[in-house]
Design an enzyme around this catalytic site. Structure first.
Site, PDB file in Angstrom:
ATOM      1  N   GLY A  47       4.492  31.436 -24.854  1.00 28.05           N
ATOM      2  CA  GLY A  47       3.539  31.495 -25.884  1.00 28.05           C
ATOM      3  C   GLY A  47       4.665  31.938 -27.097  1.00 28.05           C
ATOM      4  O   GLY A  47       5.822  32.097 -26.746  1.00 28.05           O
ATOM      5  N   LEU A  85      -0.825  22.903 -23.371  1.00 31.10           N
ATOM      6  CA  LEU A  85      -2.095  23.743 -23.853  1.00 31.10           C
ATOM      7  C   LEU A  85      -1.945  24.095 -25.357  1.00 31.10           C
ATOM      8  O   LEU A  85      -2.802  24.582 -26.198  1.00 31.10           O
ATOM      9  CB  LEU A  85      -2.755  24.670 -23.077  1.00 31.10           C
ATOM     10  CG  LEU A  85      -3.462  24.209 -21.927  1.00 31.10           C
ATOM     11  CD1 LEU A  85      -2.585  24.143 -20.674  1.00 31.10           C
ATOM     12  CD2 LEU A  85      -4.750  24.976 -21.516  1.00 31.10           C
ATOM     13  N   TYR A 146      -7.635  18.218 -37.053  1.00 34.56           N
ATOM     14  CA  TYR A 146      -7.369  18.677 -35.595  1.00 34.56           C
ATOM     15  C   TYR A 146      -7.792  17.158 -34.816  1.00 34.56           C
ATOM     16  O   TYR A 146      -6.924  16.931 -33.758  1.00 34.56           O
ATOM     17  CB  TYR A 146      -8.322  19.617 -35.307  1.00 34.56           C
ATOM     18  CG  TYR A 146      -8.543  20.141 -33.560  1.00 34.56           C
ATOM     19  CD1 TYR A 146      -7.460  20.619 -33.122  1.00 34.56           C
ATOM     20  CD2 TYR A 146      -9.336  19.474 -32.954  1.00 34.56           C
ATOM     21  CE1 TYR A 146      -7.598  20.749 -31.738  1.00 34.56           C
ATOM     22  CE2 TYR A 146      -9.685  19.830 -31.732  1.00 34.56           C
ATOM     23  CZ  TYR A 146      -8.626  20.358 -30.984  1.00 34.56           C
ATOM     24  OH  TYR A 146      -8.684  20.715 -29.566  1.00 34.56           O
ATOM     25  N   ARG A 264     -29.982  32.795 -38.087  1.00 33.05           N
ATOM     26  CA  ARG A 264     -30.423  32.074 -39.464  1.00 33.05           C
ATOM     27  C   ARG A 264     -30.017  30.855 -39.611  1.00 33.05           C
ATOM     28  O   ARG A 264     -28.953  30.272 -39.944  1.00 33.05           O
ATOM     29  CB  ARG A 264     -29.735  32.931 -40.554  1.00 33.05           C
ATOM     30  CG  ARG A 264     -30.574  34.364 -40.610  1.00 33.05           C
ATOM     31  CD  ARG A 264     -29.784  35.142 -41.843  1.00 33.05           C
ATOM     32  NE  ARG A 264     -30.049  34.296 -42.948  1.00 33.05           N
ATOM     33  CZ  ARG A 264     -29.157  34.649 -44.040  1.00 33.05           C
ATOM     34  NH1 ARG A 264     -28.140  35.355 -44.009  1.00 33.05           N
ATOM     35  NH2 ARG A 264     -29.334  33.900 -45.049  1.00 33.05           N
TER      36      ARG A 264
END
Length: 312
Positions: A47, A85, A146, A264
Site C-alpha cells: 500500500g 489491485l 479509467y 431524487r
C-alpha cells in the site's frame, strides 16, 4: 469482519505460498488479504502507507508507478502469485484524469509485468474492469480515462504473455459492492448511507443497467484465477451475467433500509458514453470453475447490516 469459508480446495492450495497483493488497503484488496491469511498464505501486502497487520500479513509501502520500487519489492518477496489491485478508480469524464490514470494504472501494470518477466512460475492476476471495451464490441470507444487505462493494461498483459511467457490473466470485474466499502463516491455506499441518515440521495436518470457482483464472490474469482494454470493469457468477465438498472438497485436499497426518505432521480446529469455493462460469466465458469453465489438482494442486505452495525 469474519471471512467466509475458503472455496473448495483453496486452503490446501494457498497454505505457505508467498503471495503479493498490491492495493491491499483498498476495498477488494482488504477482503482478499483477509481471505488469503485465513487460507494460510504468506501474504505480502502493498500500500501507500504503513498499516497494522491484522491477519498475519507483512506490509510494504510502495508506489507501483515507481519502477525501481516495484523491482525491489518483487526481488525481495519472490512471490509465487501476484494479485495486482493497485489502481486509481474514478469514472468521471474529465481530461484532468488522463495523465493520473496513465501514470497510476498503466505504468503500474507495465512495471509489475516487467519485474516478473523471467521469473519462472510466477503468476499474475490483474484487476480489470467491465468498463473495458471487449473485442466483440468492435470499435466502441472507451468511456473514460479509467476505462482506457484498464483496456490498455489488458493489451500489455497479452503481449507479455505471448512474447515472454508471463503467466498473467485479467479479471474484468463488474460493479463490486459489499460490507467494508466506504467510498461514498460509489453508488451503493452513497445511497445506503444517505438513506440511513435520512438524507435524499441525488442521482441521474437511473436507467443504466449494471452487473452487480458481491465482494466475496470477487475474492473467490481471484483465488480461482491464481491457482488455475489455464487462466494464463486470458481475460475473464467477473459478474453475474444479469443487468439491473441503477433505479431498481436504489429502490431495492430503499426497501431494505426502510424509512420515508426518497431518492431524487434526475438531480444529476447522466455521464457521456455510459452503456449497459453486463458480464459473460461462461468462460470463468468453464476455465476457472467460478460462479457467483450471492444474489443482489441478499448482498445488499448484508451491506446495509454492516453499515448499520458500524454506525456509519
Amino acid at each position: 469482519m469474519r471471512s467466509p469459508a475458503p472455496v473448495h480446495g483453496a486452503e490446501n492450495h494457498w497454505r505457505g505460498r508467498r503471495v503479493l497483493v498490491t492495493g491491499a488497503g483498498g476495498f477488494i484488496g482488504a477482503h482478499l488479504v483477509r481471505r488469503l491469511g485465513g487460507c494460510g498464505a504468506r501474504v505480502h501486502a502493498v500500500g501507500r502507507r504503513v498499516r497494522e497487520s491484522t491477519d498475519g500479513e507483512t506490509w510494504h509501502v510502495a508506489d507501483v508507478a515507481d519502477e525501481g520500487a516495484v523491482r525491489k519489492l518483487v526481488d525481495s518477496v519472490r512471490p509465487e502469485v501476484v494479485f495486482h489491485l493497485a489502481s486509481e478508480v474514478a469514472g468521471a469524464r474529465d481530461p484532468k484524469l488522463v495523465l493520473p490514470m496513465l501514470h497510476s494504472n498503466l505504468t503500474g501494470v507495465v512495471n509489475l509485468l516487467t519485474a516478473v518477466t523471467g521469473a519462472p512460475g510466477t503468476r499474475v492476476v490483474l484487476a480489470g474492469s467491465l468498463e473495458e471495451p471487449r473485442p466483440e464490441e468492435g470499435d466502441r470507444a472507451p468511456s473514460s480515462p479509467y476505462a482506457v487505462s484498464k483496456w490498455a493494461a489488458d493489451g500489455y498483459a497479452r503481449m507479455f504473455h505471448h512474447l515472454w511467457g508471463v503467466q498473467v490473466s485479467n479479471l474484468r470485474i463488474g460493479m463490486v459492492y459489499g460490507p467494508g466499502h466506504q467510498d461514498t463516491r460509489k453508488l451503493v455506499p452513497y445511497v445506503a448511507l444517505s438513506l440511513l441518515r435520512g438524507q435524499e440521495p441525488e442521482l441521474g436518470s437511473g436507467t443504466r443497467e449494471l452487473d452487480w457482483v458481491y465482494v466475496d464472490d470477487v475474492v473467490d474469482a481471484f483465488l480461482a484465477a491464481g491457482q488455475t494454470p489455464d487462466a494464463a493469457g486470458r481475460a475473464f468477465d467477473i459478474g453475474t451475467g444479469t443487468g439491473t438498472s441503477i433505479r431498481d438497485t436504489v429502490e431495492l436499497l430503499s426497501e431494505i433500509v426502510g424509512g420515508r426518505t426518497r431518492p431524487r432521480y434526475g438531480a444529476l446529469t447522466d455521464r457521456a458514453l455510459d452503456s449497459a455493462r453486463i458480464a459473460d460469466p461462461a468462460p470463468a465458469a468453464e476455465i476457472l470453475g467460478w460462479r457467483p453465489t450471492v444474489g443482489l438482494e441478499e448482498g445488499l442486505r448484508r451491506t446495509v447490516e454492516w453499515f448499520t452495525r458500524e454506525g456509519r
